[in-house]
Design a protein around this motif. Sequence first.
Motif: not given
Length: 259
Positions: A201-213
């Motif tokens: 959950x600390x991956x800079x390559x993934x935006x918050x929107x990438x995770x939250x969707x």
Amino acid sequence: MTPPRLALITGGAQGIGRGIVEDLLARGWRVAALDRDAEALAELDGAHPETALLALRADVARETEVDAALAGLRDWQAAAGEPPGLDLLVNNAGIADPVSGPVESLSLADWRRWQDSHLTGAFLCTRAAVADLRARHGSIVNIASTRALQSEPDCEAYAAAKGGLLAMTHALAVSLGPEVRVNAICPGWIETGPWQKAARRETPEHRAIDRDQHPAGRVGEPADIAATVAFLASEEAGFITGQQLPVDGGMTRRMIYAE
């Protein structure tokens, strides 16, 4: 004495396939990793010098190479004094890029490349391994995709190939049962880049929107698919066959409208 369980993973040198290989090795399996990328195979083999891993160079879309690889696997077993047989076949190999371009400009040769790498390859590997799987009442796991269930533009060749894998899965389950169970996994967004060993959950390559969707709150990783493969190959899954299981963090169940 019961021999160690044996798995054959196609496309096993990189990405999801490598994640499955490493997971099964950690669980005490003997594993044959088949891949057409000789360099990636050599790197995998070097990372696992133990005798529990066999690296097999073959293109799954080529009949003679598949048959030769299976012969090599049987020779490896015989040299170790193991009885013949295979506990698990994972048909994972295939062109990773889902975008084949606009359908009006998609050549027949390119269309066939996608079908051969995913669908024909799975057929050839299954056909070559059926007798070995029957000998141990083994199982097959086909790695399809959520793109067989939903689409983005210009992905017809990939979607058709993965959809064909789903249809072949239930056909094989009926034809090969009860000796061999056959199931499919439909991965969603599975990140196979260098970050996968970092905190999820600390991956800079993934935006918050990438995770939250994702209802699960994160993008997937190869370990998620590997754990599902291990379950489907286990005795606990003995009543599961002919099924397709999305492993996508819930994305295929979430309705999203552009703002």
